[in-house]
Write a protein that holds these residues in place. Structure first.
Motif, mmCIF file in Angstrom:
data_model
loop_
_atom_site.group_PDB
_atom_site.id
_atom_site.type_symbol
_atom_site.label_atom_id
_atom_site.label_comp_id
_atom_site.label_asym_id
_atom_site.label_seq_id
_atom_site.Cartn_x
_atom_site.Cartn_y
_atom_site.Cartn_z
ATOM 1 N N GLY A 38 0.783 -1.371 -0.094
ATOM 2 C CA GLY A 38 0.116 0.017 -0.055
ATOM 3 C C GLY A 38 0.869 1.310 -0.035
ATOM 4 O O GLY A 38 1.883 1.184 0.414
ATOM 5 N N VAL A 39 0.158 2.471 -0.248
ATOM 6 C CA VAL A 39 0.682 3.643 -0.574
ATOM 7 C C VAL A 39 0.033 4.557 0.608
ATOM 8 O O VAL A 39 -1.381 4.721 0.424
ATOM 9 N N SER A 40 0.652 5.253 1.483
ATOM 10 C CA SER A 40 -0.183 5.858 2.372
ATOM 11 C C SER A 40 0.384 7.219 2.441
ATOM 12 O O SER A 40 1.459 7.649 2.358
ATOM 13 N N ASP A 66 2.194 -1.272 4.667
ATOM 14 C CA ASP A 66 1.304 -2.625 4.462
ATOM 15 C C ASP A 66 1.827 -3.311 3.323
ATOM 16 O O ASP A 66 2.279 -2.706 2.286
ATOM 17 N N ALA A 67 1.143 -4.644 3.128
ATOM 18 C CA ALA A 67 1.804 -5.379 2.112
ATOM 19 C C ALA A 67 1.099 -6.609 2.096
ATOM 20 O O ALA A 67 0.581 -7.196 3.101
ATOM 21 N N ALA A 68 1.235 -7.483 1.019
ATOM 22 C CA ALA A 68 0.506 -8.783 0.891
ATOM 23 C C ALA A 68 1.637 -9.583 0.078
ATOM 24 O O ALA A 68 2.174 -9.053 -0.915
ATOM 25 N N GLY A 69 1.585 -10.995 0.485
ATOM 26 C CA GLY A 69 2.417 -11.809 -0.387
ATOM 27 C C GLY A 69 2.629 -13.204 0.248
ATOM 28 O O GLY A 69 1.802 -13.513 0.982
ATOM 29 N N ALA A 118 -5.421 -7.008 -1.285
ATOM 30 C CA ALA A 118 -4.714 -7.210 0.011
ATOM 31 C C ALA A 118 -3.315 -6.460 0.328
ATOM 32 O O ALA A 118 -3.219 -6.212 1.640
ATOM 33 N N GLY A 119 -2.848 -5.908 -0.774
ATOM 34 C CA GLY A 119 -1.542 -5.382 -0.467
ATOM 35 C C GLY A 119 -1.778 -3.791 0.346
ATOM 36 O O GLY A 119 -1.039 -3.561 0.826
ATOM 37 N N GLY A 120 -3.000 -3.217 -0.017
ATOM 38 C CA GLY A 120 -3.237 -2.010 0.454
ATOM 39 C C GLY A 120 -4.212 -2.287 1.597
ATOM 40 O O GLY A 120 -4.686 -0.890 2.084
ATOM 41 N N ALA A 121 -4.453 -3.123 2.268
ATOM 42 C CA ALA A 121 -5.436 -3.511 2.874
ATOM 43 C C ALA A 121 -5.311 -3.284 4.373
ATOM 44 O O ALA A 121 -6.127 -2.715 5.393
ATOM 45 N N ALA A 122 -4.100 -3.649 4.844
ATOM 46 C CA ALA A 122 -3.899 -3.676 6.441
ATOM 47 C C ALA A 122 -3.947 -2.664 7.143
ATOM 48 O O ALA A 122 -4.335 -2.480 8.507
ATOM 49 N N GLY A 123 -3.110 -1.693 6.682
ATOM 50 C CA GLY A 123 -3.204 -0.359 7.318
ATOM 51 C C GLY A 123 -4.662 0.324 7.639
ATOM 52 O O GLY A 123 -4.935 0.665 8.811
ATOM 53 N N GLY A 124 -5.417 0.099 6.660
ATOM 54 C CA GLY A 124 -6.771 0.778 6.908
ATOM 55 C C GLY A 124 -7.533 -0.188 7.787
ATOM 56 O O GLY A 124 -8.252 0.092 8.653
ATOM 57 N N VAL A 125 -7.428 -1.431 7.647
ATOM 58 C CA VAL A 125 -8.162 -2.443 8.490
ATOM 59 C C VAL A 125 -7.819 -2.056 10.050
ATOM 60 O O VAL A 125 -8.559 -1.913 10.983
ATOM 61 N N ALA A 126 -6.213 -2.097 10.099
ATOM 62 C CA ALA A 126 -5.935 -1.903 11.670
ATOM 63 C C ALA A 126 -6.492 -0.694 12.268
ATOM 64 O O ALA A 126 -6.997 -0.529 13.328
ATOM 65 N N THR A 127 -6.443 0.366 11.254
ATOM 66 C CA THR A 127 -6.751 1.766 12.137
ATOM 67 C C THR A 127 -8.097 1.859 12.233
ATOM 68 O O THR A 127 -8.954 2.227 13.219
ATOM 69 N N ALA A 128 -8.838 1.418 11.164
ATOM 70 C CA ALA A 128 -10.459 1.382 11.292
ATOM 71 C C ALA A 128 -11.116 0.755 12.262
ATOM 72 O O ALA A 128 -11.989 0.965 13.058
ATOM 73 N N GLY A 291 -10.283 5.289 -2.611
ATOM 74 C CA GLY A 291 -9.920 4.098 -2.245
ATOM 75 C C GLY A 291 -8.298 4.201 -1.841
ATOM 76 O O GLY A 291 -7.852 5.184 -1.641
ATOM 77 N N LYS A 292 -7.842 2.940 -2.228
ATOM 78 C CA LYS A 292 -6.359 2.817 -1.689
ATOM 79 C C LYS A 292 -5.246 2.955 -3.116
ATOM 80 O O LYS A 292 -5.694 2.106 -4.312
ATOM 81 N N VAL A 293 -4.257 3.493 -2.810
ATOM 82 C CA VAL A 293 -3.164 3.669 -3.908
ATOM 83 C C VAL A 293 -2.169 2.572 -3.566
ATOM 84 O O VAL A 293 -1.831 2.501 -2.362
ATOM 85 N N VAL A 294 -1.832 1.846 -4.639
ATOM 86 C CA VAL A 294 -1.217 0.485 -4.429
ATOM 87 C C VAL A 294 0.072 0.329 -5.181
ATOM 88 O O VAL A 294 0.012 0.772 -6.411
#
Ligand SMILES: NC(=O)c1ccc[n+]([C@@H]2O[C@H](COP(=O)([O-])OP(=O)(O)OC[C@H]3O[C@@H](n4cnc5c(N)ncnc54)[C@H](OP(=O)(O)O)[C@@H]3O)[C@@H](O)[C@H]2O)c1
Length: 302
Positions: A38-40, A66-69, A118-128, A291-294
């Motif tokens: 993700g890009v934040s 954040d990232a996915a892999g 998935a790559g851009g998800a984790a920061g937003g999920v954790a915060t929200a 939404g999210k920049v990735v």
């Protein structure tokens, strides 16, 4: 390994793809071969030097939180995951936009999400998820999200709706249909918000950091019912939300389950190759991504 980094603060042009030593999974950590990150707004602030007096970061600094892999190393003491598993995670200290990244805050990636989602998800999920917990909202409550159409807001709307919360979300008019599609009642942001919202709310979250928190305090009936994500808007008794890492793995796992049930998407505003890092930072700095920049990392690995 190749990583997207800056060696000195400056404009987006200081970002470059360079070789750095690969990290290894230590105790309690896993290492992944990154597919997307993700890009934040935080990446932009750290790179530009805007946060130089708040956070000491090592230079060169590998961007991304954040990232996915795909897991390729499992450190001592980690259970429930094997090499080859697909995961997504958040790493508050950065260094996720690279061929390999290590995480201690992660969950399995839902099959319903693409690598970019998935790559851009984790920061937003954790915060929200943390914000909803701290504000103590439940079914039937009303939440106002100010700045609801970006990377954090788009996820926050859906997590709140999944808890049975009525969500009023602000954005520019161009994003009102988008917010409605996520389950929020859209309202235009800017001065005069209480009149446009037209009702008291049980809590408010200042996501974008551009509005007047005094108006959010009025709408929610007190500063204790309001949190901001943005330091510059800490005022009128409103506190900054600080994510508690202890709750993050469970929040990521719960979000993955919601995604598998078709109730949580990660709208991707734009995707860039790692070599286009400067363009990704220009995009996030504008502050209007839907939404999210990735950043996709695979291209750089070839
Ligand atoms: N405290 C924490 O733990 C934490 C964690 C994560 C993020 N953050 C911070 O939270 C903020 C939001 O992150 P994000 O990833 O969601 O950013 P983003 O993707 O850039 O989204 C920004 C949001 O702000 C809205 N906005 C733009 N101009 C506005 C204005 N003049 N008035 C009101 N709203 C406006 C945008 O709406 P339109 O596009 O419709 O204009 C969009 O909904 C960032 O500052 C980030 O650093 C803090």
């Amino acid at each position: 390994m190749k990583a997207l980094l800056f060696a000195a603060h400056g404009g987006p042009e200081v970002l470059t793809v360079a070789e750095v030593p690969a990290p290894h999974a230590g105790p309690g950590e896993i290492r992944i071969a990154v597919r997307a990150a993700g890009v934040s707004p935080a990446d932009d602030a750290l790179r530009s030097g805007a946060w130089k007096n708040m956070f000491q970061i090592p230079l060169p600094y590998v961007v991304g939180v954040d990232a996915a892999g795909v897991v390729d190393q499992v450190g001592p003491g980690v259970e429930g995951v094997r090499p080859g598993d697909e995961v997504y995670g958040v790493r508050p200290g950065g260094a996720t936009t690279a061929e390999f990244a290590v995480f201690d805050l992660w969950a399995h990636k839902p099959a319903a999400w693409s690598w970019s989602e998935a790559g851009g998800a984790a920061g937003g999920v954790a915060t929200a998820a943390h914000a909803l917990d701290v504000l103590g909202l439940g079914a039937g409550d009303t939440l106002l999200l100010d700045g609801a159409s970006g990377g954090v807001g788009a996820v926050a709307v859906q997590l709140a709706v999944a808890r049975g919360i009525r969500v009023i979300g602000t954005s520019s008019p161009a994003n009102h249909a988008f917010l409605a599609s996520l389950g929020a009642e859209p309202v235009a942001y800017g001065p005069g918000l209480p009149a446009r919202v037209g009702t008291r709310v049980d809590a408010a979250l200042d996501v974008g950091g551009h509005g007047d928190v005094a108006e959010l305090v009025t709408l929610a009936g007190g500063a204790a019912r309001v949190r901001t994500l943005v330091t510059r808007n800490v005022a009128h008794g409103v506190s900054l939300l600080r994510v508690d890492p202890a709750g993050v793995p469970a929040a990521l796992a719960a979000a993955a389950a919601l995604a598998e049930a078709g109730r949580l998407t990660v709208p991707v505003a734009a995707e860039y190759a790692m070599t286009d890092g400067p363009a990704a930072h220009v995009r996030i700095a504008r502050g209007h991504a839907r939404g999210k920049v990735v950043i996709t990392v695979r291209e750089a690995i070839k």
